[in-house]
Design a protein around this motif. Structure first.
Motif, PDB file in Angstrom:
ATOM      1  N   ALA A  85      -3.542  -7.245   5.351  1.00 30.67           N
ATOM      2  CA  ALA A  85      -4.678  -8.040   4.863  1.00 30.67           C
ATOM      3  C   ALA A  85      -4.286  -9.511   4.735  1.00 30.67           C
ATOM      4  CB  ALA A  85      -5.178  -7.501   3.532  1.00 30.67           C
ATOM      5  N   ARG A  88      -4.800 -11.598   8.034  1.00 27.89           N
ATOM      6  CA  ARG A  88      -6.133 -11.741   8.632  1.00 27.89           C
ATOM      7  C   ARG A  88      -6.355 -13.160   9.155  1.00 27.89           C
ATOM      8  NH1 ARG A  88     -12.059 -10.465   6.103  1.00 27.89           N
ATOM      9  NH2 ARG A  88     -13.149 -10.693   8.085  1.00 27.89           N
ATOM     10  N   VAL A 101      -4.975 -10.911  14.184  1.00 30.38           N
ATOM     11  CA  VAL A 101      -5.714  -9.986  13.316  1.00 30.38           C
ATOM     12  C   VAL A 101      -7.098 -10.589  13.090  1.00 30.38           C
ATOM     13  CG1 VAL A 101      -5.774  -8.806  11.098  1.00 30.38           C
ATOM     14  CG2 VAL A 101      -3.582  -9.205  12.248  1.00 30.38           C
ATOM     15  N   PRO A 104     -11.380  -6.452   9.442  1.00 24.60           N
ATOM     16  CA  PRO A 104     -11.152  -5.080   8.974  1.00 24.60           C
ATOM     17  C   PRO A 104     -11.914  -4.055   9.809  1.00 24.60           C
ATOM     18  CG  PRO A 104     -12.722  -6.171   7.562  1.00 24.60           C
ATOM     19  CD  PRO A 104     -12.256  -7.205   8.557  1.00 24.60           C
ATOM     20  N   TRP A 129      -7.232  -2.616  10.483  1.00 25.59           N
ATOM     21  CA  TRP A 129      -7.627  -3.910  11.037  1.00 25.59           C
ATOM     22  C   TRP A 129      -7.749  -3.811  12.539  1.00 25.59           C
ATOM     23  CZ3 TRP A 129      -8.753  -7.565   7.524  1.00 25.59           C
ATOM     24  CH2 TRP A 129      -8.354  -7.287   6.213  1.00 25.59           C
TER      25      TRP A 129
END
Length: 148
Positions: A85, A88, A101, A104, A129
């Protein structure tokens, strides 16, 4: 602070599917092209490769009340030791491959089919992801995972 991570991560598993509902086949290495993993049915672009945090598997299992495997969630790469996360909208290097990335992976209705009643909600926030390919190459189990 946003660019610092406590440690490098590790590539724990590589899963490929030859067709949409086909079983996952786990391999020791995979070639990544501009459009995703070779021999995987995935789609090119922002969703070329999917990743899941290994640490989320026991969380999902606790929420559904039974064991959950990476195969159940149908993600290509299982990563441990680094917070996906936090990566991202940034680059992640896995061995000599660089992915971006993108966002999600929301759960699909199939999660209730695979995990049982409540599977969809158990996966929410833990579904992994999706990523695009910035630099093709070869992935191998045990490769280090770092930002950038």
């Amino acid at each position: 602070m946003m660019s610092r991570h406590a440690q490098a991560g590790r590539l724990e598993a590589i899963g490929l599917r030859e067709a949409r509902r086909a079983d996952m086949q786990f391999v020791d290495s995979a070639v990544v092209t501009d459009s995703g993993l070779a021999d995987d049915h995935g789609r090119p672009g922002k969703r070329a490769v999917t990743l899941i945090q290994a640490e989320h598997l026991p969380v999902i299992a606790a929420l559904v009340g039974h064991g959950v495997t990476a195969s159940d969630l149908r993600r290509n790469l299982v990563i441990s030791g680094i917070n996906l996360a936090a990566l991202r909208k940034g680059a992640v290097r896995i061995g000599d491959v660089v992915l971006t990335v993108e966002g999600p992976c929301p759960p699909c209705s199939r999660m209730d089919e695979v995990l049982g009643h409540g599977g969809y909600n158990a996966v929410r926030g833990h579904g992994g992801w999706y990523a695009s390919v910035a630099q093709p190459g070869t992935l191998r189990i045990g490769d280090g995972v770092t930002a950038g």
